[in-house]
Design a protein around this motif. Sequence first.
Motif, PDB file in Angstrom:
ATOM      1  N   LEU A  11       0.824  -1.208   0.000  1.00 42.44           N
ATOM      2  CA  LEU A  11       0.000   0.000   0.000  1.00 42.44           C
ATOM      3  C   LEU A  11       0.858   1.257   0.000  1.00 42.44           C
ATOM      4  CD1 LEU A  11      -2.802  -1.101   2.505  1.00 42.44           C
ATOM      5  CD2 LEU A  11      -3.054  -0.703   0.058  1.00 42.44           C
ATOM      6  N   ILE A  12       1.974   1.214   0.702  1.00 42.99           N
ATOM      7  CA  ILE A  12       2.887   2.363   0.695  1.00 42.99           C
ATOM      8  C   ILE A  12       3.395   2.603  -0.720  1.00 42.99           C
ATOM      9  CG2 ILE A  12       5.149   3.230   1.455  1.00 42.99           C
ATOM     10  CD1 ILE A  12       4.700   1.685   4.087  1.00 42.99           C
ATOM     11  N   GLU A  13       3.858   1.551  -1.351  1.00 42.16           N
ATOM     12  CA  GLU A  13       4.428   1.698  -2.707  1.00 42.16           C
ATOM     13  C   GLU A  13       3.373   2.175  -3.693  1.00 42.16           C
ATOM     14  OE1 GLU A  13       6.098  -2.135  -3.444  1.00 42.16           O
ATOM     15  OE2 GLU A  13       7.846  -1.796  -2.133  1.00 42.16           O
ATOM     16  N   GLN A  14       2.143   1.723  -3.474  1.00 46.23           N
ATOM     17  CA  GLN A  14       1.090   2.069  -4.430  1.00 46.23           C
ATOM     18  C   GLN A  14       0.606   3.505  -4.256  1.00 46.23           C
ATOM     19  OE1 GLN A  14      -2.016  -0.805  -4.461  1.00 46.23           O
ATOM     20  NE2 GLN A  14      -3.252   0.263  -5.967  1.00 46.23           N
ATOM     21  N   HIS A  15       0.574   3.993  -3.018  1.00 45.23           N
ATOM     22  CA  HIS A  15      -0.122   5.259  -2.748  1.00 45.23           C
ATOM     23  C   HIS A  15       0.749   6.386  -2.188  1.00 45.23           C
ATOM     24  CE1 HIS A  15      -3.944   3.395  -3.595  1.00 45.23           C
ATOM     25  NE2 HIS A  15      -3.708   2.434  -2.724  1.00 45.23           N
ATOM     26  N   GLN A  16       2.033   6.145  -1.954  1.00 46.81           N
ATOM     27  CA  GLN A  16       2.822   7.182  -1.285  1.00 46.81           C
ATOM     28  C   GLN A  16       2.978   8.432  -2.150  1.00 46.81           C
ATOM     29  OE1 GLN A  16       6.924   6.198  -0.441  1.00 46.81           O
ATOM     30  NE2 GLN A  16       7.124   4.892  -2.240  1.00 46.81           N
ATOM     31  N   LYS A  17       3.054   8.224  -3.445  1.00 53.30           N
ATOM     32  CA  LYS A  17       3.202   9.379  -4.342  1.00 53.30           C
ATOM     33  C   LYS A  17       1.964  10.273  -4.257  1.00 53.30           C
ATOM     34  CE  LYS A  17       4.970   9.904  -9.043  1.00 53.30           C
ATOM     35  NZ  LYS A  17       5.331   9.199 -10.289  1.00 53.30           N
ATOM     36  N   MET A  18       0.802   9.635  -4.257  1.00 50.87           N
ATOM     37  CA  MET A  18      -0.457  10.383  -4.198  1.00 50.87           C
ATOM     38  C   MET A  18      -0.558  11.138  -2.867  1.00 50.87           C
ATOM     39  SD  MET A  18      -4.353   8.889  -4.092  1.00 50.87           S
ATOM     40  CE  MET A  18      -4.173   8.218  -2.436  1.00 50.87           C
ATOM     41  N   VAL A  19      -0.317  10.425  -1.773  1.00 50.57           N
ATOM     42  CA  VAL A  19      -0.460  11.032  -0.453  1.00 50.57           C
ATOM     43  C   VAL A  19       0.528  12.180  -0.274  1.00 50.57           C
ATOM     44  CG1 VAL A  19      -0.152  10.577   2.022  1.00 50.57           C
ATOM     45  CG2 VAL A  19      -1.423   8.962   0.614  1.00 50.57           C
ATOM     46  N   PHE A  20       1.773  11.932  -0.641  1.00 47.47           N
ATOM     47  CA  PHE A  20       2.793  12.971  -0.447  1.00 47.47           C
ATOM     48  C   PHE A  20       2.501  14.191  -1.317  1.00 47.47           C
ATOM     49  CE2 PHE A  20       6.719  14.720   0.827  1.00 47.47           C
ATOM     50  CZ  PHE A  20       7.298  15.297  -0.280  1.00 47.47           C
ATOM     51  N   SER A  21       2.061  13.968  -2.531  1.00 45.35           N
ATOM     52  CA  SER A  21       1.802  15.085  -3.452  1.00 45.35           C
ATOM     53  C   SER A  21       0.641  15.944  -2.973  1.00 45.35           C
ATOM     54  CB  SER A  21       1.512  14.556  -4.852  1.00 45.35           C
ATOM     55  OG  SER A  21       2.644  13.881  -5.373  1.00 45.35           O
ATOM     56  N   ILE A  22      -0.428  15.291  -2.507  1.00 45.78           N
ATOM     57  CA  ILE A  22      -1.560  16.058  -1.987  1.00 45.78           C
ATOM     58  C   ILE A  22      -1.105  16.877  -0.775  1.00 45.78           C
ATOM     59  CG2 ILE A  22      -3.795  15.907  -0.814  1.00 45.78           C
ATOM     60  CD1 ILE A  22      -4.411  13.418  -2.501  1.00 45.78           C
ATOM     61  N   ALA A  23      -0.368  16.206   0.121  1.00 44.36           N
ATOM     62  CA  ALA A  23       0.084  16.897   1.332  1.00 44.36           C
ATOM     63  C   ALA A  23       0.983  18.074   0.982  1.00 44.36           C
ATOM     64  CB  ALA A  23       0.827  15.907   2.237  1.00 44.36           C
ATOM     65  N   LEU A  24       1.861  17.872   0.011  1.00 42.82           N
ATOM     66  CA  LEU A  24       2.817  18.922  -0.354  1.00 42.82           C
ATOM     67  C   LEU A  24       2.111  20.114  -0.965  1.00 42.82           C
ATOM     68  CD1 LEU A  24       5.780  19.767  -0.611  1.00 42.82           C
ATOM     69  CD2 LEU A  24       5.792  18.696  -2.874  1.00 42.82           C
ATOM     70  N   ARG A  25       1.190  19.873  -1.867  1.00 47.31           N
ATOM     71  CA  ARG A  25       0.563  20.981  -2.578  1.00 47.31           C
ATOM     72  C   ARG A  25      -0.460  21.703  -1.714  1.00 47.31           C
ATOM     73  NH1 ARG A  25       1.404  17.867  -7.764  1.00 47.31           N
ATOM     74  NH2 ARG A  25       3.075  19.082  -8.724  1.00 47.31           N
ATOM     75  N   VAL A  26      -1.023  21.032  -0.741  1.00 49.71           N
ATOM     76  CA  VAL A  26      -1.967  21.716   0.146  1.00 49.71           C
ATOM     77  C   VAL A  26      -1.222  22.410   1.279  1.00 49.71           C
ATOM     78  CG1 VAL A  26      -3.877  21.390   1.771  1.00 49.71           C
ATOM     79  CG2 VAL A  26      -3.885  20.184  -0.417  1.00 49.71           C
TER      80      VAL A  26
END
Lengths: 173, 124
Positions: A11-26
Amino acid sequence: MALEPTEFRRLIEQHQKMVFSIALRVAGEHGTAEEIAQDVFLELFRGAEKLESEDHIRFWLRRVTVHRATDALRKQARQPEVDAEEWLEEVHFDTTDAALSASLVARLEELLRALPEVQRVAMVLRYQEDMMPEEIAKLLGQPLATVKSHLQRGLTLMRRKAAITMKEYVRET
Amino acid sequence: MCVKPNHDPFEAELTKAMRRVEAPQSLAVYLMNAAEAETHRATNAKSSTRLTPRLFTFRRMPNWLGGAIAAALVAATFASLQQYRHHERTLEAVHQFEASQRITDRALEHTREQLQRAGIQLDQ
């Protein structure tokens, strides 16, 4: 009950990019975004048995990340003013597209970070996550009309600011 | 409201600019270490619980047991009360018999005295 380690890694490998990107841009800051991503995934680790499918996991991750990122943003005394070039050095993304230069990306990111919180969140979910307004409304628990208003307002603001600094992106109406 | 990105150059550029970025490698490393630590803590907590003796606690009593104990106490109390009352009645009966016997004895003695004064001998 906690996740199995192999499932958690997947799950980390699948979703870390999405989670980190949302967190970074917000939230607007690299260190804060990483902390948010850590908290979100650990919360997933502890309580994932309540999530029934991959879609449900994705929905949950987006929602929790947005909430935590907006909380972090509100705690900041002022809007983040990370220099665009400095921000560019911290993140890694594909700039092989000839039509899109790194400076343009940085400029658009600046414009995004200048938006008010509610519009910024809507714009990230729309243009980064490619979510439709109906999906955004459901994720945020807001009326569809509200989401559409945020998107329209955010796009208008960014376009106007871009017109000042980037004349080539003014759209003739 | 939203024009599809491919019809609006600005939105198209925005979509390209807002592609997801790579998460730092330290994120996955941190998460797996943290998960392992939490699992280890949870396992230790369970082990320490097993080492303590199982004491009977009132929290583990089945719901019906309290009622059964109360009913048994009431029955025992009632039975002992009944037994006490029976004993009391028996004692009272014995006392009444003894009192009656004393009255009868006195009456008989009085009659004998009267007969003796009258010159009548009962032994004859």
